[in-house]
Design a protein around this motif. Sequence first.
Motif, PDB file in Angstrom:
ATOM      1  N   LYS A 109     -29.597  22.935 -76.627  1.00 53.20           N
ATOM      2  CA  LYS A 109     -29.872  21.847 -75.683  1.00 53.20           C
ATOM      3  C   LYS A 109     -29.323  20.522 -76.201  1.00 53.20           C
ATOM      4  O   LYS A 109     -28.988  19.631 -75.426  1.00 53.20           O
ATOM      5  CB  LYS A 109     -31.382  21.714 -75.448  1.00 53.20           C
ATOM      6  N   LYS A 110     -29.246  20.409 -77.522  1.00 51.30           N
ATOM      7  CA  LYS A 110     -28.795  19.158 -78.131  1.00 51.30           C
ATOM      8  C   LYS A 110     -27.286  19.133 -78.372  1.00 51.30           C
ATOM      9  O   LYS A 110     -26.764  18.155 -78.907  1.00 51.30           O
ATOM     10  CB  LYS A 110     -29.529  18.953 -79.458  1.00 51.30           C
ATOM     11  N   GLU A 111     -26.602  20.192 -77.991  1.00 51.02           N
ATOM     12  CA  GLU A 111     -25.176  20.312 -78.292  1.00 51.02           C
ATOM     13  C   GLU A 111     -24.342  19.725 -77.155  1.00 51.02           C
ATOM     14  O   GLU A 111     -24.454  20.150 -76.003  1.00 51.02           O
ATOM     15  CB  GLU A 111     -24.823  21.788 -78.499  1.00 51.02           C
ATOM     16  N   ARG A 112     -23.508  18.731 -77.486  1.00 54.65           N
ATOM     17  CA  ARG A 112     -22.713  18.038 -76.475  1.00 54.65           C
ATOM     18  C   ARG A 112     -21.646  18.962 -75.887  1.00 54.65           C
ATOM     19  O   ARG A 112     -20.940  19.647 -76.610  1.00 54.65           O
ATOM     20  CB  ARG A 112     -22.031  16.808 -77.070  1.00 54.65           C
ATOM     21  N   ILE A 113     -21.546  18.948 -74.581  1.00 53.80           N
ATOM     22  CA  ILE A 113     -20.481  19.676 -73.886  1.00 53.80           C
ATOM     23  C   ILE A 113     -19.323  18.722 -73.608  1.00 53.80           C
ATOM     24  O   ILE A 113     -18.205  18.941 -74.074  1.00 53.80           O
ATOM     25  CB  ILE A 113     -21.014  20.299 -72.584  1.00 53.80           C
ATOM     26  N   LYS A 114     -19.604  17.660 -72.899  1.00 53.65           N
ATOM     27  CA  LYS A 114     -18.570  16.671 -72.601  1.00 53.65           C
ATOM     28  C   LYS A 114     -18.162  15.956 -73.886  1.00 53.65           C
ATOM     29  O   LYS A 114     -18.991  15.665 -74.747  1.00 53.65           O
ATOM     30  CB  LYS A 114     -19.108  15.661 -71.580  1.00 53.65           C
ATOM     31  N   ASN A 115     -16.874  15.716 -74.011  1.00 52.59           N
ATOM     32  CA  ASN A 115     -16.303  15.006 -75.168  1.00 52.59           C
ATOM     33  C   ASN A 115     -16.458  15.763 -76.486  1.00 52.59           C
ATOM     34  O   ASN A 115     -16.251  15.199 -77.555  1.00 52.59           O
ATOM     35  CB  ASN A 115     -16.912  13.606 -75.320  1.00 52.59           C
ATOM     36  N   LYS A 116     -16.826  17.030 -76.409  1.00 56.52           N
ATOM     37  CA  LYS A 116     -16.844  17.842 -77.624  1.00 56.52           C
ATOM     38  C   LYS A 116     -16.351  19.250 -77.304  1.00 56.52           C
ATOM     39  O   LYS A 116     -15.181  19.552 -77.481  1.00 56.52           O
ATOM     40  CB  LYS A 116     -18.236  17.879 -78.267  1.00 56.52           C
ATOM     41  N   HIS A 117     -17.230  20.099 -76.799  1.00 57.43           N
ATOM     42  CA  HIS A 117     -16.848  21.499 -76.641  1.00 57.43           C
ATOM     43  C   HIS A 117     -15.834  21.720 -75.525  1.00 57.43           C
ATOM     44  O   HIS A 117     -14.983  22.618 -75.623  1.00 57.43           O
ATOM     45  CB  HIS A 117     -18.090  22.366 -76.441  1.00 57.43           C
ATOM     46  N   ILE A 118     -15.891  20.928 -74.481  1.00 57.09           N
ATOM     47  CA  ILE A 118     -14.837  21.035 -73.467  1.00 57.09           C
ATOM     48  C   ILE A 118     -13.486  20.693 -74.087  1.00 57.09           C
ATOM     49  O   ILE A 118     -12.470  21.332 -73.787  1.00 57.09           O
ATOM     50  CB  ILE A 118     -15.154  20.127 -72.260  1.00 57.09           C
ATOM     51  N   GLU A 119     -13.485  19.718 -74.987  1.00 54.59           N
ATOM     52  CA  GLU A 119     -12.239  19.373 -75.670  1.00 54.59           C
ATOM     53  C   GLU A 119     -11.760  20.530 -76.543  1.00 54.59           C
ATOM     54  O   GLU A 119     -10.561  20.828 -76.592  1.00 54.59           O
ATOM     55  CB  GLU A 119     -12.434  18.114 -76.522  1.00 54.59           C
ATOM     56  N   TYR A 120     -12.677  21.177 -77.248  1.00 51.72           N
ATOM     57  CA  TYR A 120     -12.293  22.323 -78.081  1.00 51.72           C
ATOM     58  C   TYR A 120     -11.571  23.376 -77.235  1.00 51.72           C
ATOM     59  O   TYR A 120     -10.549  23.937 -77.654  1.00 51.72           O
ATOM     60  CB  TYR A 120     -13.522  22.984 -78.706  1.00 51.72           C
ATOM     61  N   LEU A 121     -12.124  23.652 -76.065  1.00 55.44           N
ATOM     62  CA  LEU A 121     -11.548  24.689 -75.212  1.00 55.44           C
ATOM     63  C   LEU A 121     -10.217  24.249 -74.613  1.00 55.44           C
ATOM     64  O   LEU A 121      -9.254  25.021 -74.570  1.00 55.44           O
ATOM     65  CB  LEU A 121     -12.535  25.056 -74.107  1.00 55.44           C
ATOM     66  N   ARG A 122     -10.150  23.022 -74.171  1.00 57.62           N
ATOM     67  CA  ARG A 122      -8.903  22.554 -73.563  1.00 57.62           C
ATOM     68  C   ARG A 122      -7.771  22.482 -74.581  1.00 57.62           C
ATOM     69  O   ARG A 122      -6.603  22.631 -74.232  1.00 57.62           O
ATOM     70  CB  ARG A 122      -9.136  21.203 -72.886  1.00 57.62           C
ATOM     71  N   GLN A 123      -8.120  22.273 -75.840  1.00 54.51           N
ATOM     72  CA  GLN A 123      -7.100  22.263 -76.888  1.00 54.51           C
ATOM     73  C   GLN A 123      -6.508  23.652 -77.122  1.00 54.51           C
ATOM     74  O   GLN A 123      -5.483  23.790 -77.797  1.00 54.51           O
ATOM     75  CB  GLN A 123      -7.705  21.730 -78.193  1.00 54.51           C
ATOM     76  N   ALA A 124      -7.134  24.684 -76.568  1.00 50.70           N
ATOM     77  CA  ALA A 124      -6.653  26.057 -76.743  1.00 50.70           C
ATOM     78  C   ALA A 124      -5.742  26.507 -75.608  1.00 50.70           C
ATOM     79  O   ALA A 124      -5.360  27.677 -75.548  1.00 50.70           O
ATOM     80  CB  ALA A 124      -7.850  27.006 -76.844  1.00 50.70           C
ATOM     81  N   ARG A 125      -5.364  25.609 -74.715  1.00 50.93           N
ATOM     82  CA  ARG A 125      -4.598  26.018 -73.539  1.00 50.93           C
ATOM     83  C   ARG A 125      -3.231  26.599 -73.874  1.00 50.93           C
ATOM     84  O   ARG A 125      -2.668  27.356 -73.095  1.00 50.93           O
ATOM     85  CB  ARG A 125      -4.447  24.831 -72.581  1.00 50.93           C
ATOM     86  N   GLU A 126      -2.681  26.240 -75.033  1.00 55.64           N
ATOM     87  CA  GLU A 126      -1.395  26.812 -75.432  1.00 55.64           C
ATOM     88  C   GLU A 126      -1.487  28.329 -75.587  1.00 55.64           C
ATOM     89  O   GLU A 126      -0.473  29.025 -75.568  1.00 55.64           O
ATOM     90  CB  GLU A 126      -0.925  26.190 -76.750  1.00 55.64           C
ATOM     91  N   PHE A 127      -2.699  28.844 -75.731  1.00 57.17           N
ATOM     92  CA  PHE A 127      -2.897  30.276 -75.954  1.00 57.17           C
ATOM     93  C   PHE A 127      -3.285  31.021 -74.674  1.00 57.17           C
ATOM     94  O   PHE A 127      -3.569  32.214 -74.722  1.00 57.17           O
ATOM     95  CB  PHE A 127      -3.997  30.496 -77.004  1.00 57.17           C
ATOM     96  N   ARG A 128      -3.303  30.327 -73.543  1.00 57.52           N
ATOM     97  CA  ARG A 128      -3.891  30.924 -72.347  1.00 57.52           C
ATOM     98  C   ARG A 128      -3.134  32.146 -71.840  1.00 57.52           C
ATOM     99  O   ARG A 128      -3.701  32.967 -71.116  1.00 57.52           O
ATOM    100  CB  ARG A 128      -4.006  29.881 -71.233  1.00 57.52           C
ATOM    101  N   HIS A 129      -1.855  32.293 -72.217  1.00 63.08           N
ATOM    102  CA  HIS A 129      -1.073  33.419 -71.708  1.00 63.08           C
ATOM    103  C   HIS A 129      -1.027  34.601 -72.673  1.00 63.08           C
ATOM    104  O   HIS A 129      -0.608  35.688 -72.282  1.00 63.08           O
ATOM    105  CB  HIS A 129       0.357  32.972 -71.390  1.00 63.08           C
ATOM    106  N   ASP A 130      -1.408  34.397 -73.925  1.00 61.43           N
ATOM    107  CA  ASP A 130      -1.215  35.488 -74.886  1.00 61.43           C
ATOM    108  C   ASP A 130      -2.393  35.694 -75.831  1.00 61.43           C
ATOM    109  O   ASP A 130      -2.257  36.381 -76.844  1.00 61.43           O
ATOM    110  CB  ASP A 130       0.061  35.259 -75.703  1.00 61.43           C
ATOM    111  N   ALA A 131      -3.553  35.119 -75.522  1.00 61.73           N
ATOM    112  CA  ALA A 131      -4.708  35.325 -76.400  1.00 61.73           C
ATOM    113  C   ALA A 131      -6.001  35.152 -75.614  1.00 61.73           C
ATOM    114  O   ALA A 131      -6.072  34.362 -74.671  1.00 61.73           O
ATOM    115  CB  ALA A 131      -4.684  34.353 -77.578  1.00 61.73           C
ATOM    116  N   HIS A 132      -6.997  35.906 -76.021  1.00 58.66           N
ATOM    117  CA  HIS A 132      -8.352  35.683 -75.523  1.00 58.66           C
ATOM    118  C   HIS A 132      -9.011  34.654 -76.435  1.00 58.66           C
ATOM    119  O   HIS A 132      -8.790  34.655 -77.649  1.00 58.66           O
ATOM    120  CB  HIS A 132      -9.146  36.992 -75.540  1.00 58.66           C
ATOM    121  N   ILE A 133      -9.822  33.768 -75.870  1.00 63.41           N
ATOM    122  CA  ILE A 133     -10.466  32.712 -76.648  1.00 63.41           C
ATOM    123  C   ILE A 133     -11.917  33.105 -76.921  1.00 63.41           C
ATOM    124  O   ILE A 133     -12.674  33.400 -75.996  1.00 63.41           O
ATOM    125  CB  ILE A 133     -10.435  31.359 -75.906  1.00 63.41           C
ATOM    126  N   ALA A 134     -12.289  33.111 -78.194  1.00 58.69           N
ATOM    127  CA  ALA A 134     -13.684  33.324 -78.583  1.00 58.69           C
ATOM    128  C   ALA A 134     -14.247  31.980 -79.040  1.00 58.69           C
ATOM    129  O   ALA A 134     -13.803  31.424 -80.049  1.00 58.69           O
ATOM    130  CB  ALA A 134     -13.780  34.354 -79.703  1.00 58.69           C
TER     131      ALA A 134
END
Length: 282
Positions: A109-134
Amino acid sequence: MLQAGGLDETDLYQDLNQNPRQIIGELDYTRVFRETEYSGLIGERLEKVCEAGFASMDFILDFEFGGKDQPHKNIGDIAFLIPPREGFKHGDHILGVVDTKSSSETDLKKERIKNKHIEYLRQAREFRHDAHIAHIFVVFSMKGLAANEIDWYDAIEREYRDPLDATMVVLYADALAQMIDAHVSVGQRNELNLAVGDITDTIRPFFNYRAFRDSLDSEIRTMTRVADEDPSEGEQSYQEEYLQRERVLVVTRDMVDQRLRNVVENYDEIEHRLSRYPASRY
């Protein structure tokens, strides 16, 4: 070695490199250390121990990446790649983006989504065609039913589907220790390799919800982090809600232990081939 306010990190990697089994002990010891007066560097130490742990399982990573090593960048603590497995269903690359949680009990509940974890995921977009993201949280335990991984997942779920293909993994530290133990134990590693040819195949399903769904038996797929026998009304509600969300995997030690046992007992792919030598006629 203890210092005021924390631990001496100087020789940690060297120690773990020389004795990989120490990683398992560190995952247990680090939680105990959190409860003492010497807890100043515990978060950084857990990152380093987890890095060494993932590396010991032949996951590919950069020890200079992320976390406390790059404090001014909004990136995860650890990033790793699980190599692809040709001919294995759901055997694509897996990019793991890891956030280590050193609290004794994690409350998302205390873990930020905006400006943290969404950024982590969006930084992985280079892998969207050839990797699954965990998208992985390493935790010691969760703070009861209120720890809220279900609501947290619901809030970020859209990011897991488009443009990425992702799984949210809550990985218990003792489950990670169980995986590491299988890799650093010569006998156990050989048994698993005899069974399926590549020990990574035994744990890959815990980082890709499709492999989890299609490769594991129902006993493991229906395990949860709460008591299975005589659950309370709240626990039963949690189980039902959790099992409806296939992209969330809460991975416990019992699940990993059962998976390893199942592989050794039910598969003999390489052992069968090896048994053909020496040939009966030559």
